[in-house]
Scaffold this active site. Structure first.
Site, short mmCIF file in Angstrom:
data_model
loop_
_atom_site.label_atom_id
_atom_site.label_comp_id
_atom_site.label_asym_id
_atom_site.label_seq_id
_atom_site.Cartn_x
_atom_site.Cartn_y
_atom_site.Cartn_z
N ASP A 190 -1.80 2.44 -6.18
CA ASP A 190 -0.63 1.55 -6.05
C ASP A 190 -0.89 0.27 -6.84
O ASP A 190 -1.30 -0.75 -6.29
CB ASP A 190 -0.39 1.25 -4.57
CG ASP A 190 0.95 0.58 -4.31
OD1 ASP A 190 1.79 0.58 -5.23
OD2 ASP A 190 1.14 0.06 -3.20
N SER A 240 3.94 -7.53 -0.13
CA SER A 240 3.42 -6.52 -1.04
C SER A 240 3.29 -7.09 -2.44
O SER A 240 4.18 -7.80 -2.93
CB SER A 240 4.34 -5.30 -1.06
OG SER A 240 4.30 -4.61 0.16
N HIS A 262 4.67 0.17 -5.88
CA HIS A 262 5.83 0.41 -5.00
C HIS A 262 6.80 -0.77 -4.98
O HIS A 262 7.87 -0.68 -4.37
CB HIS A 262 5.37 0.79 -3.58
CG HIS A 262 4.99 -0.36 -2.70
ND1 HIS A 262 3.68 -0.70 -2.43
CD2 HIS A 262 5.76 -1.22 -1.99
CE1 HIS A 262 3.66 -1.73 -1.60
NE2 HIS A 262 4.90 -2.06 -1.31
#
Length: 413
Positions: free
Chosen positions: A273, A359, A217
């Site tokens: 992910d 992230s 992502h």
């Protein structure tokens, strides 16, 4: 998967002495305990444990190695904890016949079982049958752990470095603290390129001289700059106390053609992910810039580190992104398996967690083998609650071990 019905804790008073004429340094012992670095012979709690245990299991030997805080010409030293000494975190969890959570450990270190045996001169067949219900499934380590897959023979294993995760010894982190320059020489900052402007937005980790590991992502820009050797986003040259200045950071431009995203990545649930970024030229490896290790062997995957560390340039407790690389430690007890096998749930307590902008950053732990320590990446920051570090709402990490086949399959020389 049953063995010990009650978690075993050895409590003792730690009498601390210091070497004459010197002042012992304070240290952090495994299990988030404070202690003091002294010769092993002077640490009463550890010395008593070793004496009473006699022959130790593999888990116990690894656990004790983590207390090592150095050597002198005459002594080996340990971080002797103040007060309570406990290595229960070194044993695998199990479930007793009564449905309670226990620890799978050697019989001699299980107080409830030993107390039961000591009450009888002879043990009846019926009592023996009851005790057998508490025996963990056999393994080389005498624990209940299922041996994970060994990736050391994978056809692409040579594309990962043999030397990695070197401990230099020198959070999207909320309530974390600043790292030292070069403390995590595999830390990667991803910068989005729009027009002529570069802006930090995600993290990653260097896993070889050609590849960066991050989450899918984070791949949101057509043009991405992978920045290595970064510490303070505000400065071209990072310095500490005017005594030392690091070499300039290195930027590598990449495009979508250089990136491999998991084919089953789900943009809504963030399952699978994970992404690999291939650099267009190799990185010159040094102690200032080198890759983190990945969990390859079953022993590395079954690591029983007391704490894990996550790093990033993400939001701080004040709600703004940090310009300096931050870190925070997370106790092992806060790491839980997610319903989806490729994810881990971490944290959700003490207001210490990753936050917006972290992230893609690595979740890491020390691994000690034959007294050699290295740092292994076990997770990748994927998603978390808003606001950050919300009580009882953990951050979700992509579990690296679950994707070792995918990672190795997609490496190219």
């Amino acid at each position: 998967m049953a063995y010990a019905q009650i978690t075993f804790i050895l409590v003792c008073v730690c009498y601390i002495t210091t070497v004459k004429g010197t002042r012992a340094k304070t240290c952090e012992a495994p299990g988030n305990l404070n202690g003091i670095c002294i010769p092993t012979s002077q640490c009463e709690s550890i010395r008593k444990f070793v004496t009473e245990r006699g022959r130790m299991s593999t888990e116990e030997k690894i656990a004790l190695d983590l207390f090592d805080c150095g050597t002198t010409k005459r002594h080996s030293k340990v971080c002797c904890p103040y007060g309570e000494f406990n290595i229960d975190w070194a044993y695998a969890n199990c479930t007793t016949p009564d449905g309670e959570i226990g620890k799978c450990k050697p019989v001699g270190s299980c107080t409830p079982i030993m107390d039961f045996i000591s009450k009888f001169k002879t043990v009846s067949n019926q009592q023996k049958a009851e005790m057998r219900k508490y025996i963990c499934p056999s393994s080389n380590q005498g624990t209940s752990m299922e041996q994970p897959k060994d990736h050391s023979k994978h056809r692409n294993i040579n594309l990962l470095p043999k030397v990695c995760g070197e401990d230099t010894g020198v959070g999207k982190i909320r309530n974390g603290k600043a790292t030292e320059i070069h403390e995590f020489p595999w830390a990667v900052a991803l910068l989005g390129k729009t027009g002529g402007t570069l802006k930090y937005y995600c993290g990653g980790s260097l896993i070889s001289n050609l590849y960066v590991l991050t989450v899918a992502h984070c791949i949101v820009f057509q043009q991405i700059v992978v920045r290595l050797g970064e510490y303070d986003l505000r400065t071209e040259i990072d310095c500490k106390d005017e005594e030392y200045c690091a070499p300039p950071h290195q930027d590598f431009e990449v495009s979508l053609s250089d990136i491999t995203i998991h084919s089953h990545y789900n943009t809504k649930s963030l399952q699978n992910d994970i992404a690999l970024i291939r650099l267009r030229s190799t990185v010159a490896i040094s102690y200032k810039l080198n890759p983190v290790c990945l969990p390859i062997t079953p022993e590395e995957k079954n690591n029983h580190a007391p704490t894990y560390t996550v790093i990033g340039w993400g939001s701080t407790g004040e709600g703004t992104k940090s310009n300096v690389l931050m870190k925070t430690n997370i106790p092992t007890q806060q790491i839980k398996k997610n319903a989806f096998h490729g994810q881990l749930n971490v944290g959700g307590v003490n207001e210490t967690d990753p936050c917006g902008g972290d992230s893609g950053g690595p979740l890491m732990a020390h691994y000690v083998h034959h007294r050699v320590s290295k740092i292994i990446q076990y997770g990748i920051v994927s998603m978390g609650p808003l606001p950050c570090a919300k009580e009882n709402v953990p951050t979700t990490y992509t579990k690296v071990e679950a994707y070792m086949d995918w990672i190795l399959d997609n490496l190219k020389s």
